[in-house]
Enzyme design. Structure first.
Site, PDB file in Angstrom:
ATOM      1  N   HIS A  13      16.747  -8.216  11.416  1.00 57.73           N
ATOM      2  CA  HIS A  13      15.966  -7.030  10.988  1.00 57.73           C
ATOM      3  C   HIS A  13      15.935  -6.026  12.134  1.00 57.73           C
ATOM      4  O   HIS A  13      15.298  -6.273  13.169  1.00 57.73           O
ATOM      5  CB  HIS A  13      14.524  -7.430  10.638  1.00 57.73           C
ATOM      6  CG  HIS A  13      13.647  -6.276  10.234  1.00 57.73           C
ATOM      7  ND1 HIS A  13      12.819  -6.330   9.124  1.00 57.73           N
ATOM      8  CD2 HIS A  13      13.449  -5.037  10.755  1.00 57.73           C
ATOM      9  CE1 HIS A  13      12.164  -5.192   9.001  1.00 57.73           C
ATOM     10  NE2 HIS A  13      12.522  -4.383   9.993  1.00 57.73           N
ATOM     11  N   HIS A  15      16.516  -1.448  13.175  1.00 57.27           N
ATOM     12  CA  HIS A  15      16.733  -0.048  12.774  1.00 57.27           C
ATOM     13  C   HIS A  15      17.678   0.595  13.779  1.00 57.27           C
ATOM     14  O   HIS A  15      17.322   0.739  14.954  1.00 57.27           O
ATOM     15  CB  HIS A  15      15.402   0.708  12.755  1.00 57.27           C
ATOM     16  CG  HIS A  15      14.383   0.058  11.859  1.00 57.27           C
ATOM     17  ND1 HIS A  15      14.164   0.472  10.568  1.00 57.27           N
ATOM     18  CD2 HIS A  15      13.560  -0.999  12.066  1.00 57.27           C
ATOM     19  CE1 HIS A  15      13.240  -0.303  10.009  1.00 57.27           C
ATOM     20  NE2 HIS A  15      12.851  -1.203  10.912  1.00 57.27           N
ATOM     21  N   LYS A  97      15.992  -3.919   0.448  1.00 54.03           N
ATOM     22  CA  LYS A  97      14.709  -3.854   1.160  1.00 54.03           C
ATOM     23  C   LYS A  97      13.657  -3.152   0.304  1.00 54.03           C
ATOM     24  O   LYS A  97      13.882  -2.045  -0.188  1.00 54.03           O
ATOM     25  CB  LYS A  97      14.902  -3.080   2.477  1.00 54.03           C
ATOM     26  CG  LYS A  97      13.636  -2.889   3.293  1.00 54.03           C
ATOM     27  CD  LYS A  97      13.165  -4.194   3.942  1.00 54.03           C
ATOM     28  CE  LYS A  97      11.822  -4.049   4.618  1.00 54.03           C
ATOM     29  NZ  LYS A  97      11.872  -3.449   5.933  1.00 54.03           N
ATOM     30  N   HIS A 134       8.769  -5.486   3.150  1.00 58.78           N
ATOM     31  CA  HIS A 134       7.709  -5.027   4.049  1.00 58.78           C
ATOM     32  C   HIS A 134       6.405  -5.317   3.305  1.00 58.78           C
ATOM     33  O   HIS A 134       6.056  -4.611   2.366  1.00 58.78           O
ATOM     34  CB  HIS A 134       7.857  -3.533   4.357  1.00 58.78           C
ATOM     35  CG  HIS A 134       6.838  -3.055   5.348  1.00 58.78           C
ATOM     36  ND1 HIS A 134       7.165  -2.617   6.619  1.00 58.78           N
ATOM     37  CD2 HIS A 134       5.481  -2.978   5.272  1.00 58.78           C
ATOM     38  CE1 HIS A 134       6.061  -2.285   7.264  1.00 58.78           C
ATOM     39  NE2 HIS A 134       5.027  -2.493   6.468  1.00 58.78           N
ATOM     40  N   HIS A 172       8.919  -9.297   9.374  1.00 56.16           N
ATOM     41  CA  HIS A 172       7.994  -9.076  10.502  1.00 56.16           C
ATOM     42  C   HIS A 172       6.553  -9.477  10.189  1.00 56.16           C
ATOM     43  O   HIS A 172       5.656  -8.650  10.191  1.00 56.16           O
ATOM     44  CB  HIS A 172       8.064  -7.640  11.024  1.00 56.16           C
ATOM     45  CG  HIS A 172       8.131  -6.570   9.969  1.00 56.16           C
ATOM     46  ND1 HIS A 172       7.265  -6.505   8.911  1.00 56.16           N
ATOM     47  CD2 HIS A 172       8.975  -5.508   9.833  1.00 56.16           C
ATOM     48  CE1 HIS A 172       7.567  -5.452   8.178  1.00 56.16           C
ATOM     49  NE2 HIS A 172       8.606  -4.835   8.703  1.00 56.16           N
ATOM     50  N   ASP A 245      13.044  -6.110  14.644  1.00 56.94           N
ATOM     51  CA  ASP A 245      12.443  -4.861  14.166  1.00 56.94           C
ATOM     52  C   ASP A 245      12.555  -3.769  15.225  1.00 56.94           C
ATOM     53  O   ASP A 245      11.728  -2.860  15.290  1.00 56.94           O
ATOM     54  CB  ASP A 245      10.984  -5.066  13.743  1.00 56.94           C
ATOM     55  CG  ASP A 245      10.483  -3.920  12.868  1.00 56.94           C
ATOM     56  OD1 ASP A 245      11.317  -3.159  12.350  1.00 56.94           O
ATOM     57  OD2 ASP A 245       9.248  -3.791  12.730  1.00 56.94           O
TER      58      ASP A 245
HETATM   59  C1  NCD Z   1       9.901   0.841  11.542  1.00 54.74           C
HETATM   60  C2  NCD Z   1      10.681   2.135  11.800  1.00 54.74           C
HETATM   61  O1  NCD Z   1      10.349   2.848  12.744  1.00 54.74           O
HETATM   62  O2  NCD Z   1      11.643   2.419  11.061  1.00 54.74           O
HETATM   63  N1  NCD Z   1       8.655   0.932  12.224  1.00 54.74           N
HETATM   64  C3  NCD Z   1       7.840  -0.101  12.556  1.00 54.74           C
HETATM   65  O3  NCD Z   1       6.744   0.147  13.043  1.00 54.74           O
HETATM   66  N2  NCD Z   1       8.203  -1.357  12.405  1.00 54.74           N
HETATM   67  C4  NCD Z   1       9.747   0.596  10.074  1.00 54.74           C
HETATM   68  C5  NCD Z   1       9.266  -0.787   9.715  1.00 54.74           C
HETATM   69  O4  NCD Z   1       9.997  -1.761   9.871  1.00 54.74           O
HETATM   70  O5  NCD Z   1       8.116  -0.921   9.272  1.00 54.74           O
HETATM   71 ZN    ZN Z   2      11.556  -2.663  10.442  1.00 54.58          ZN
END
Ligand code: NCD
Ligand code: ZN
Length: 344
Positions: A13, A15, A97, A134, A172, A245
């Protein structure tokens, strides 16, 4: 033990974002992870197979090594159809997702009515696709610290009753309630856990001043929940696996009167997880969590390569400067880590 060698890990997981940021984010992850499940919350989001494949190409272009494999995900919206699911599955995209609309960064186009997507979940279940969730409600009258528990009771329990075979990753997780839910579920349910939720609790967010770089969603909880997460990974259960994450935001957008949610942990996540397992006297459980259970749950082969971590102190940089001058404060900035990846 002063060094530990494990099968090469994957990140289930994270970004990467897009555009200029990819050369930073992909390289930081590919330094230690062989594969990563790439979240689809771009602007606009990754809502069909063609968008996912094009995004995958951009990630591959930005990767410093051909040895890194991005695994793409579909962003579910109120408009997602079973035909989109068929196309995504045929493109070997393993997962979709679910962001409840408004739950987190770039979730505005997420799902407002989960029941509305039941035909989509049915098709995913038939095709063996994974649903990544989520798990927080967004009701204004639900306290932010209770949103994960409420999501379990109101949505996850009914969802699993209705679709028992649908492989589901509770992403998460942050609470004792989530650990109990996952432990009490059958083999179709697993969870990812981030380094920040293992290392920190809400005191690290709020005591002595607000610390925007520890702010992520779901928000850090009280220390009893942190203890439950640490127990979950220490147990060696294959229902819990690594998902950093890692979620970069520019410095000025986090150090702001309405700071963004997300910790950019890619520079040290693996080392921080190792530190947690070491603190728990459970380094023997690191490999399952980091390198085996995620691949097993996704039905993918385990990596055959190895990596080595060594006990060695180093300090996370205070700031990462991008080629265009933008700045990101990494998670754990300026703090000492006690394990280091051996890159030789
Ligand atoms: C994530 C993001 O910035 O894309 N932010 C976070 O606080 N984890 C999005 C997510 O996974 O909730
Ligand atoms: Zn995330």
């Amino acid at each position: 033990m002063d060094s530990i060698t494990i099968s090469a890990p994957d990140d289930w997981h994270l970004h990467f974002r897009d555009g200029d940021l990819l050369s930073e984010t992909v390289a930081a992850t590919a330094r230690c992870f062989k594969r990563a499940i790439v979240m689809p919350n771009l602007q606009p989001p990754v809502t069909d197979a063609a968008l996912a494949m094009a995004y995958r190409e951009r990630i591959l272009q930005a990767s410093p090594t051909p040895d890194f494999g991005p695994l793409m995900t579909l962003y579910l919206t109120q408009q997602t159809t079973t035909q989109i699911i068929d196309e995504v599955d045929l493109a070997y995209i393993p997962a979709a997702k679910l962001y409840p609309a408004g739950a987190t960064t770039n979730s505005q186009q997420g799902v407002a009515s989960i029941e509305h997507l039941y035909p989509v979940f049915e098709r995913m279940s038939e095709r063996g696709m994974l649903l990544l969730i989520h798990g927080e409600v967004t009701d204004a009258d639900v306290d932010i610290f209770d949103r994960e528990k409420k999501f379990i009771d109101d949505y996850l329990v009914p969802l699993k009753q209705r679709f028992p075979a649908l492989k589901t990753v509770f992403e998460h997780i942050t609470t004792t309630d989530a650990v109990k839910f996952v432990n009490g579920s059958d083999a179709s349910v697993a969870a990812t856990i981030t380094p920040q939720h293992l290392l920190l609790n809400r005191n690290d967010l709020l005591v002595g001043g607000i610390r925007p770089h520890n702010y992520c969603l779901p928000v850090l909880k009280r220390n009893s929940h942190q203890t439950s997460l640490r127990e979950a990974v220490r147990s060696g259960s294959n229902k819990f696996f690594l998902g950093t994450d890692s979620a970069p935001h520019l410095q000025h957008l986090k150090e702001n009167d309405c700071g963004c949610a997300g910790c950019y942990s890619a520079w040290g996540a693996l080392e921080l997880y190792t530190q947690v397992f070491d603190d728990l006297d459970s380094l023997d459980k690191l490999e399952g969590f980091a390198s085996h259970y995620g691949a097993d749950f996704y039905g993918l082969p385990r990596n055959t390569q190895k990596i080595t971590l060594e006990r060695s102190n180093w300090v996370m940089p205070e700031l990462i400067e991008l080629p265009n001058g933008d700045k990101i404060v990494p998670f754990f900035a300026g703090q000492e880590l006690s394990w280091k990846l051996n890159n030789s």
